[in-house]
Design a protein around this motif. Structure first.
Motif, short mmCIF file in Angstrom:
data_model
loop_
_atom_site.label_atom_id
_atom_site.label_comp_id
_atom_site.label_asym_id
_atom_site.label_seq_id
_atom_site.Cartn_x
_atom_site.Cartn_y
_atom_site.Cartn_z
N ILE A 134 0.86 -1.19 0.00
CA ILE A 134 0.00 0.00 0.00
C ILE A 134 0.89 1.23 0.00
CG2 ILE A 134 -1.70 1.33 1.32
CD1 ILE A 134 -2.76 -1.31 2.42
N CYS A 135 0.51 2.21 -0.82
CA CYS A 135 1.31 3.43 -0.90
C CYS A 135 0.38 4.64 -0.88
CB CYS A 135 2.14 3.42 -2.19
SG CYS A 135 3.22 4.85 -2.38
N GLU A 136 0.75 5.65 -0.13
CA GLU A 136 -0.06 6.88 -0.15
C GLU A 136 0.10 7.57 -1.49
OE1 GLU A 136 2.30 10.28 2.06
OE2 GLU A 136 2.41 8.41 3.22
N GLU A 137 -0.80 8.49 -1.76
CA GLU A 137 -0.84 9.11 -3.09
C GLU A 137 0.21 10.21 -3.20
OE1 GLU A 137 -4.05 11.07 -6.15
OE2 GLU A 137 -4.78 9.84 -4.49
N ASN A 138 1.40 9.79 -3.59
CA ASN A 138 2.53 10.70 -3.75
C ASN A 138 3.38 10.18 -4.91
OD1 ASN A 138 5.60 11.12 -3.11
ND2 ASN A 138 4.55 12.78 -2.02
N GLU A 139 3.59 11.02 -5.93
CA GLU A 139 4.27 10.58 -7.15
C GLU A 139 5.65 9.98 -6.87
OE1 GLU A 139 2.90 13.55 -6.78
OE2 GLU A 139 1.70 14.11 -8.55
N THR A 140 6.42 10.63 -6.01
CA THR A 140 7.78 10.17 -5.72
C THR A 140 7.76 8.80 -5.05
OG1 THR A 140 8.54 12.45 -5.48
CG2 THR A 140 9.93 10.72 -4.56
N THR B 79 2.87 12.34 -17.83
CA THR B 79 4.18 12.98 -17.99
C THR B 79 5.20 12.01 -18.57
OG1 THR B 79 4.74 12.38 -15.71
CG2 THR B 79 3.78 14.58 -16.09
N LYS B 80 4.76 10.77 -18.82
CA LYS B 80 5.59 9.71 -19.41
C LYS B 80 6.81 9.39 -18.56
CE LYS B 80 3.92 10.44 -24.09
NZ LYS B 80 4.24 10.64 -25.51
N THR B 81 6.66 9.59 -17.23
CA THR B 81 7.67 9.09 -16.31
C THR B 81 7.77 7.57 -16.46
OG1 THR B 81 7.12 10.89 -14.80
CG2 THR B 81 8.38 9.03 -13.89
N LEU B 82 6.59 6.95 -16.66
CA LEU B 82 6.50 5.56 -17.09
C LEU B 82 6.29 5.57 -18.60
CD1 LEU B 82 3.99 4.34 -14.35
CD2 LEU B 82 6.47 4.13 -14.30
N ILE C 251 5.30 6.58 -5.07
CA ILE C 251 4.76 5.57 -5.98
C ILE C 251 5.84 5.08 -6.93
CG2 ILE C 251 3.17 5.18 -7.90
CD1 ILE C 251 1.25 7.17 -6.51
N LEU C 252 6.58 6.00 -7.52
CA LEU C 252 7.64 5.63 -8.46
C LEU C 252 8.72 4.82 -7.76
CD1 LEU C 252 8.55 5.87 -11.38
CD2 LEU C 252 9.72 8.00 -10.78
N GLU C 253 9.03 5.19 -6.55
CA GLU C 253 10.03 4.45 -5.76
C GLU C 253 9.60 3.01 -5.53
OE1 GLU C 253 11.08 4.55 -1.14
OE2 GLU C 253 11.57 6.44 -2.15
N ARG C 254 8.33 2.81 -5.16
CA ARG C 254 7.83 1.46 -4.91
C ARG C 254 7.76 0.66 -6.21
NH1 ARG C 254 9.97 0.27 -1.80
NH2 ARG C 254 8.88 -1.72 -1.81
N LEU C 255 7.36 1.29 -7.29
CA LEU C 255 7.29 0.59 -8.58
C LEU C 255 8.67 0.12 -9.02
CD1 LEU C 255 4.72 2.74 -10.62
CD2 LEU C 255 4.38 0.45 -9.67
N LYS C 256 9.68 0.96 -8.85
CA LYS C 256 11.04 0.57 -9.24
C LYS C 256 11.53 -0.61 -8.42
CE LYS C 256 12.66 5.03 -11.04
NZ LYS C 256 13.59 6.16 -10.84
N ALA C 257 11.13 -0.67 -7.16
CA ALA C 257 11.53 -1.80 -6.30
C ALA C 257 10.78 -3.08 -6.70
CB ALA C 257 11.26 -1.47 -4.84
N LEU C 258 9.49 -2.94 -7.01
CA LEU C 258 8.67 -4.12 -7.32
C LEU C 258 9.04 -4.76 -8.66
CD1 LEU C 258 5.18 -2.91 -6.05
CD2 LEU C 258 6.67 -4.62 -4.99
N VAL C 259 9.39 -3.94 -9.65
CA VAL C 259 9.73 -4.53 -10.96
C VAL C 259 11.05 -5.30 -10.92
CG1 VAL C 259 8.41 -2.84 -12.30
CG2 VAL C 259 10.84 -2.40 -11.80
N GLN C 260 11.86 -5.06 -9.87
CA GLN C 260 13.12 -5.79 -9.75
C GLN C 260 12.89 -7.26 -9.40
OE1 GLN C 260 16.18 -4.57 -10.52
NE2 GLN C 260 15.03 -2.73 -11.15
N LYS C 261 11.77 -7.57 -8.73
CA LYS C 261 11.53 -8.94 -8.29
C LYS C 261 10.25 -9.55 -8.82
CE LYS C 261 10.09 -6.95 -3.83
NZ LYS C 261 10.29 -7.03 -2.37
N ASP D 47 -5.02 12.80 -10.06
CA ASP D 47 -4.37 11.85 -9.16
C ASP D 47 -2.93 11.54 -9.57
OD1 ASP D 47 -6.63 11.80 -7.67
OD2 ASP D 47 -7.30 9.82 -8.31
N ALA D 48 -2.19 10.99 -8.63
CA ALA D 48 -0.75 10.80 -8.79
C ALA D 48 -0.39 9.80 -9.89
CB ALA D 48 -0.14 10.36 -7.46
N MET D 49 -1.10 8.67 -9.92
CA MET D 49 -0.76 7.64 -10.90
C MET D 49 -0.99 8.15 -12.32
SD MET D 49 0.44 4.51 -10.78
CE MET D 49 1.56 5.09 -12.02
#
Length: 344
Positions: free
Chosen positions: A207-213, A247-250, A215-225, A239-241
């Motif tokens: 679970i992640c609160e609605e914060n772009e930084t 913005t094409k961060t993803l 969210i991106l941090e958790r996504l980068k960790a999750l795609v590693q495993k 909304d953040a997602m």
């Protein structure tokens, strides 16, 4: 701009590469896994002609109703007008070409039987290779291993097969109310249960609160495993997602699909790993998963058909749909199982 549902399926099929990690497993542990190699029959089944009835095998002659019973060792072949006692599943000696069931014998004496007039030559015989022919394809590459397939494989003495590794999926639920514990994370549990049902493996549920930084941090960790990540929530206009996608961060493959009620759904890539973004409302989340998540998992798992399982039904009352949109309606089939019917 929203794309059609068919376009979304085509993007999944063309941009998502199936996983190629193989694993050799015992048969029972391979249930519901996807085969990574063709498997062929090593020999025919049955290996020889066999009796389907308890009774007698006779060398049939059209002008005879009385047959003499032989005792072992039998001559080879059994001569016309003679027969032998046989059990169900027993090998039929050469020359015997018809089986008379014990209950069909008109008269039985010590060394002979009288048969009825309606006997058909070759009746009650299972021919060599009638169930499985030698060299027959028993399990096709990219086919799901079912209980029926295991029956055929085990009849050949096959004890293990090569399968593709299970798809590992992580789930990231986004929302301040979730993070504070104000509401329970039912979406994640529902998604995890469906992923397991579909043959996948759930790695992390976060679970992640609605914060772009964050969210991106958790996504980068999750795609590693994980082989794939699913996010829920934070897909509305401000909304953040949605901000990270716009913005094409993803790397977005699509954003907005003309399906109701899951139009905000999106698919992106992060470090070449697919991320499926679903709305936070439970109905939109689960129907979005059935229409987009199921094809995504099937594509990753090499399944031959990625299209979800739809049903055709007649409604008891009129249902209206949005113009130029596919609507997914949850329902029950025979009051048992939740299913989905698309309306075009």
């Amino acid at each position: 701009m929203p794309i059609s549902y068919q376009e979304a399926l085509k993007i999944i099929q063309t941009h998502i590469k199936p996983l190629h990690v193989n694993k050799t497993l015992p048969l029972l542990k391979a249930i519901n896994r996807i085969a990574s190699a063709d498997v062929y029959a090593k020999f025919a089944l049955p290996k020889y002609p066999m009796s389907l009835k308890e009774g007698y095998g006779i060398a049939f002659s059209v002008d005879k109703t009385v047959y003499t019973l032989l005792s072992p060792p039998y001559p080879n072949p059994i001569p016309l007008g003679y027969g032998v006692s046989l059990s169900t599943g027993e090998r039929i000696p050469e020359g015997a070409d018809t089986i008379i069931a014990e209950e069909d014998v008109v008269l039985e004496q010590e060394n002979c039987i009288k048969i009825p007039l309606h006997v058909t030559q070759t009746q009650h015989i299972k021919k060599e290779g009638e169930d499985i022919a030698k060299g027959e394809l028993l399990l096709k590459k990219c086919e799901r291993v079912s209980a029926q397939k295991i029956t055929a494989l085990s009849s050949q003495g096959i004890t293990q097969i090569k399968t593709f590794q299970k798809t590992t999926v992580s789930i990231l639920s986004i929302g301040n109310q979730l993070a504070s514990g104000e509401i329970h994370n039912s979406n994640a549990m529902s998604l995890a249960a469906r992923i397991i049902e579909l043959g996948g493996k759930v790695d992390e549920i976060e679970i992640c609160e609605e914060n772009e930084t964050k969210i991106l941090e958790r996504l980068k960790a999750l795609v590693q495993k994980s082989d794939c990540v699913i996010t829920t929530g934070a897909m509305s206009r401000h909304d953040a997602m949605r901000y990270l996608l716009e913005t094409k961060t993803l790397t977005p493959l699509f954003h907005h699909v003309r399906i109701a009620p899951a139009k905000p759904s999106a698919l992106s890539l992060l470090e070449n790993k697919p991320i499926l973004h679903l709305p936070g409302l439970p109905l939109g989340c689960m129907l979005g998963f059935e229409m987009l998540g199921v094809p995504l998992l099937r594509q990753l798992q090499h399944q031959l058909c990625i299209i979800p399982d739809f049903i055709t039904c007649i409604n008891q009352k009129r249902v209206t749909c949005k113009d130029n949109c596919m609507s997914a309606i949850p329902g029950y089939k025979r009051w048992e199982k939740l299913c989905m019917c698309p309306l075009l």
